[in-house]
Design an enzyme around this catalytic site. Structure first.
Site, PDB file in Angstrom:
ATOM      1  N   GLU A  99     -19.575  -5.017  22.858  1.00 37.17           N
ATOM      2  CA  GLU A  99     -18.875  -6.296  22.909  1.00 37.17           C
ATOM      3  C   GLU A  99     -17.588  -6.315  22.083  1.00 37.17           C
ATOM      4  O   GLU A  99     -16.556  -6.819  22.535  1.00 37.17           O
ATOM      5  CB  GLU A  99     -19.803  -7.435  22.456  1.00 37.17           C
ATOM      6  CG  GLU A  99     -20.936  -7.758  23.408  1.00 37.17           C
ATOM      7  CD  GLU A  99     -22.187  -6.924  23.147  1.00 37.17           C
ATOM      8  OE1 GLU A  99     -23.224  -7.203  23.771  1.00 37.17           O
ATOM      9  OE2 GLU A  99     -22.113  -6.000  22.309  1.00 37.17           O
TER      10      GLU A  99
ATOM     11  N   ASP B  93      -8.956   7.016   7.779  1.00 37.17           N
ATOM     12  CA  ASP B  93     -10.395   7.265   7.588  1.00 37.17           C
ATOM     13  C   ASP B  93     -11.180   5.974   7.792  1.00 37.17           C
ATOM     14  O   ASP B  93     -12.246   5.970   8.416  1.00 37.17           O
ATOM     15  CB  ASP B  93     -10.651   7.792   6.171  1.00 37.17           C
ATOM     16  CG  ASP B  93     -10.062   9.176   5.937  1.00 37.17           C
ATOM     17  OD1 ASP B  93     -10.444  10.103   6.673  1.00 37.17           O
ATOM     18  OD2 ASP B  93      -9.243   9.318   5.023  1.00 37.17           O
TER      19      ASP B  93
ATOM     20  N   HIS C 105      -3.937   3.537  -3.332  1.00 41.35           N
ATOM     21  CA  HIS C 105      -4.083   2.971  -1.982  1.00 41.35           C
ATOM     22  C   HIS C 105      -3.366   1.630  -1.853  1.00 41.35           C
ATOM     23  O   HIS C 105      -2.519   1.454  -0.977  1.00 41.35           O
ATOM     24  CB  HIS C 105      -5.561   2.800  -1.621  1.00 41.35           C
ATOM     25  CG  HIS C 105      -5.780   1.974  -0.385  1.00 41.35           C
ATOM     26  ND1 HIS C 105      -5.546   2.464   0.882  1.00 41.35           N
ATOM     27  CD2 HIS C 105      -6.187   0.689  -0.218  1.00 41.35           C
ATOM     28  CE1 HIS C 105      -5.809   1.523   1.768  1.00 41.35           C
ATOM     29  NE2 HIS C 105      -6.201   0.433   1.128  1.00 41.35           N
TER      30      HIS C 105
ATOM     31  N   SER D 274     -25.947 -10.519  35.543  1.00 39.61           N
ATOM     32  CA  SER D 274     -26.554 -11.765  35.083  1.00 39.61           C
ATOM     33  C   SER D 274     -25.514 -12.860  34.864  1.00 39.61           C
ATOM     34  O   SER D 274     -25.761 -14.033  35.141  1.00 39.61           O
ATOM     35  CB  SER D 274     -27.328 -11.520  33.788  1.00 39.61           C
ATOM     36  OG  SER D 274     -28.090 -12.649  33.440  1.00 39.61           O
TER      37      SER D 274
ATOM     38  N   HIS E  67     -31.493 -15.490  21.943  1.00 36.04           N
ATOM     39  CA  HIS E  67     -30.603 -15.631  23.088  1.00 36.04           C
ATOM     40  C   HIS E  67     -30.171 -17.078  23.309  1.00 36.04           C
ATOM     41  O   HIS E  67     -29.462 -17.359  24.284  1.00 36.04           O
ATOM     42  CB  HIS E  67     -31.294 -15.104  24.355  1.00 36.04           C
ATOM     43  CG  HIS E  67     -31.381 -13.609  24.415  1.00 36.04           C
ATOM     44  ND1 HIS E  67     -31.944 -12.846  23.411  1.00 36.04           N
ATOM     45  CD2 HIS E  67     -30.945 -12.725  25.362  1.00 36.04           C
ATOM     46  CE1 HIS E  67     -31.886 -11.565  23.746  1.00 36.04           C
ATOM     47  NE2 HIS E  67     -31.277 -11.463  24.914  1.00 36.04           N
TER      48      HIS E  67
ATOM     49  N   HIS F 133       0.845  -1.199   0.000  1.00 40.01           N
ATOM     50  CA  HIS F 133       0.000   0.000   0.000  1.00 40.01           C
ATOM     51  C   HIS F 133       0.883   1.253   0.000  1.00 40.01           C
ATOM     52  O   HIS F 133       1.240   1.780   1.069  1.00 40.01           O
ATOM     53  CB  HIS F 133      -0.912  -0.011   1.223  1.00 40.01           C
ATOM     54  CG  HIS F 133      -1.824  -1.202   1.292  1.00 40.01           C
ATOM     55  ND1 HIS F 133      -1.388  -2.450   1.669  1.00 40.01           N
ATOM     56  CD2 HIS F 133      -3.148  -1.329   1.003  1.00 40.01           C
ATOM     57  CE1 HIS F 133      -2.400  -3.293   1.629  1.00 40.01           C
ATOM     58  NE2 HIS F 133      -3.467  -2.648   1.227  1.00 40.01           N
TER      59      HIS F 133
END
Length: 661
Positions: free
Chosen positions: A412, A158, A262, A385, A473, A27
């Protein structure tokens, strides 16, 4: 600017794009555009010692824009790290010290593996939090100490700031006021597919101010002096700092400012063009002594005596402070030893003991926490929990930087990536959520395993047994996913004995671990063993005479499997019952041990309330009993019966496998 500085900076540019051209891969755009940022940081600011690349109080630099690896490697060479021109020639070749993206443990000076955009940013936040925590611990013993007081710098693109994981972590960094974090934003307005404004129109500086950051702006990314001034301003801020530096991707090439530059090597004609523009006349992958000398002399002058002064303070603290806590912290700084003494042999659990496994885990991990303040972690808003709070400790916060309960919030992915950064500071860390939500942080878990970091992921609510919360779940495929990640040890313990064995392994080994726990009550089973968990699988109940089948199970499913084996024994069917808390550890055992537990040419039946995919390597044909469909909402017992995973159904399936196959 100083002509020697200009020559050295431009030599860095050309050397890095030479590497890419020679490798025919890489790159070049970031190398030509962001070189002044890296040059300024390493030459004038970053605290490091090339003779001691692992010096505990060095500043950390994270190349979150990992596609700029050639620029980083060239800079490490010029700064004097153990990276040679020959290593640069080997860029992107098999087994080289200079891989395609930065890899932890392969290149001196590389702090973390990066490449998946956004994660490096979050790693840097974790490193900054780790520094803040450890520095605060030592400050309690030696006020205003300088044994641990480093900055964490990060170069991001970016693309990094479009990734959700970076913004999740940025939010936490602002909330916790991590003033030791300085992010250098290579703002070139271009992504792989085109202009940034095709997909992004936010005011990034305003966004970061809104989430508690200081911000700064450098309008000319080619002006080393302005970059220097911005970094100096950031060092005195009381919040994390984002410095937006406007650069031109591929600066000086025929495609400057365009996405074509790039990720594609420059043509021979273009290489000639940039060489002429930057007045570099050396041959390919050659650099003048003056260019290298400029950087190394600047670094040597700036760092003269810094390590020696630090070492004097460190040795003085070791000799003159009687605090046992401080001595433990100093030993950790020196050796990386977190000082936790833990063995399964020291626990004796009564045979009638029963409780929810998540509660058993809570008790054991709090015993671990009592033995070292270098053990800490948190959850993605489910600690109450998952039962993963360290209940003698407060929450980490601006006012309580020695708190060991970290509230990551519903972030998470950032939690996982930040834990990686914290682990890279040497701390023993954990993070928790429900097993069905492990998907949110899978990319971070993969990087944990790739770097072989001792991060412990605690996943509770491990099966369709969560019942009325429904299929969103109820994990089905998550265990299979986790077990396919190379280098990750997955545990699914059956009772408190095995939970103790899991923590014995976690504490005494520096390995990535996923600990899978039920929220349901677990009774002690005859024959379970904490000591044997390290073998991955072991015999819980032997056959009486001839083995008609080996029953293999994990977690709470071992209870029904055990009971089914007892029922079959009463019918004259002789089975061996095996607990396999860790598939990975079992497969790592010598083949002789594996065959002693699961003999060849014997019928094998596996039982686990999840996808059967991981079990085909063990189970006889048609004898992998599991759940290969999504669950449903309803009372637990009704759901299990509907899915054919209640006790009666399991027992019938086991008997059918033995008698009809």
């Amino acid at each position: 600017m100083n002509p020697d500085l200009i020559h050295s900076l431009n030599s860095l540019r050309i050397l890095s794009v030479d590497m890419i051209s020679y490798a025919k891969s890489g790159h070049p755009g970031i190398c030509l555009g962001a070189a002044p940022i890296i040059f300024s940081l390493y030459t004038n600011h970053l605290k490091f010692d090339v003779k001691r690349p692992d010096w505990p109080n060095r500043d950390r630099f994270v190349m979150s824009a990992g596609h700029g690896s050639a620029l980083l490697y060239a800079m490490l060479f010029m700064a004097g790290y153990d990276v040679s021109i020959d290593d640069l020639v080997e860029f992107r070749k098999l087994g080289s010290k200079t891989p395609g993206h930065p890899e932890y443990g392969k290149t001196p000076g590389v702090e973390v593996s990066t490449g998946p955009l956004g994660q490096g940013f979050a790693n840097a936040v974790g490193m900054a939090l780790g520094e803040k925590y450890l520095a605060s611990l030592i400050n309690e013993e030696i006020p205003k100490q300088k044994i641990i007081n480093y900055y964490v710098y990060c170069l991001c693109s970016d693309g990094d700031l479009m990734e959700g994981v970076a913004l999740e972590a940025a939010s936490l960094a602002g909330h916790y006021a991590l003033s030791n974090l300085i992010v250098l934003y290579d703002s070139n307005g271009i992504t792989l597919d085109g202009a940034l404004n095709n997909t992004y129109s936010e005011n990034i500086l305003q966004k970061f101010m809104d989430i508690g950051w200081e911000v700064d702006f450098v309008g000319d990314g080619n002006d080393v002096r302005e970059i220097d001034k911005a970094i100096e301003r950031a060092k005195v801020n009381r919040k994390p700092t984002l410095i937006e530096i406007k650069t031109v991707i591929g600066r000086g090439s025929s495609h400057e400012g365009e996405n074509q530059v790039h990720g594609k090597p420059l043509t021979k004609e273009d290489m000639a063009t940039v060489r002429k523009k930057y007045e570099i006349n050396s041959n390919t992958l050659e650099i003048t002594e003056n260019a290298v000398r400029y950087v190394r002399k600047a670094v040597a002058n700036r760092m003269k005596g810094v390590y020696e002064d630090w070492n004097k303070q460190f040795e003085f603290a070791k000799r003159n402070n009687p605090s046992l806590l401080l001595q433990k912290y100093l030993d950790f700084v020196e050796t990386g030893n977190v000082g936790i003494n833990f063995s399964s042999n020291n626990f004796k659990i009564q045979n009638n003991y029963s409780e929810e496994l998540r509660e058993s885990n809570s008790k054991i991990m709090n015993i671990v926490a009592d033995r070292s303040k270098l053990f800490l972690g948190g959850s993605a808003d489910v600690a109450s929990s998952a039962h993963t709070s360290l209940y003698k400790d407060v929450e980490f916060s601006r006012k309580e930087p020695t708190g060991r309960n970290i509230s990551f919030g519903l972030r998470e992915h950032a939690m996982g990536a930040m834990l990686n950064g914290m682990a890279l500071t040497g701390l023993k860390v954990f993070g928790s959520t429900f097993l069905s939500f492990s998907d949110y942080l899978k990319p971070a878990i993969r990087m944990t395993a790739l770097m072989n970091l001792p991060v412990t992921y605690i996943f509770t609510h491990d099966s369709v047994g969560v019942g009325q919360d429904g299929p969103t779940h109820q994990p089905i495929e998550q265990l299979a996913m986790l077990r396919t990640i190379p280098n990750l040890i997955v545990f699914r313990p059956a009772d408190i004995n095995e939970v103790i064995g899991c923590w014995d392994f976690i504490v005494n080994n520096k390995k990535p671990v996923a600990l899978i726990l039920s929220k349901d009550e677990a009774h002690i089973l005859d024959g379970t063993s904490g000591v044997n968990v390290s073998k991955g699988a072991y015999i819980v109940r032997k056959e009486l005479q001839k083995i008609d089948a080996v029953l293999v199970s994990t977690g709470l499913d071992l209870t029904n499997t055990y009971l089914a084996g007892e029922t079959l024994r009463a019918k004259g069917i002789d089975t061996r019952i095996v607990s396999m808390p860790s598939v990975e550890l079992f497969l790592s055992q010598p083949i002789e041990y594996q065959n002693s537990v699961i003999p060849p040419n014997v019928k094998v039946i596996t039982v686990e309330a999840s996808s059967t995919l991981p079990w085909y390597r063990f189970a006889s044909k048609g004898c992998a009993i599991g759940i290969d469909c999504f669950g449903m909402s309803g009372p637990k017992d009704a759901v299990l019966k509907q899915l054919g995973f209640d006790y009666d159904s399991i027992a019938a399936k086991i008997e059918n496998c033995i008698t009809n196959n």
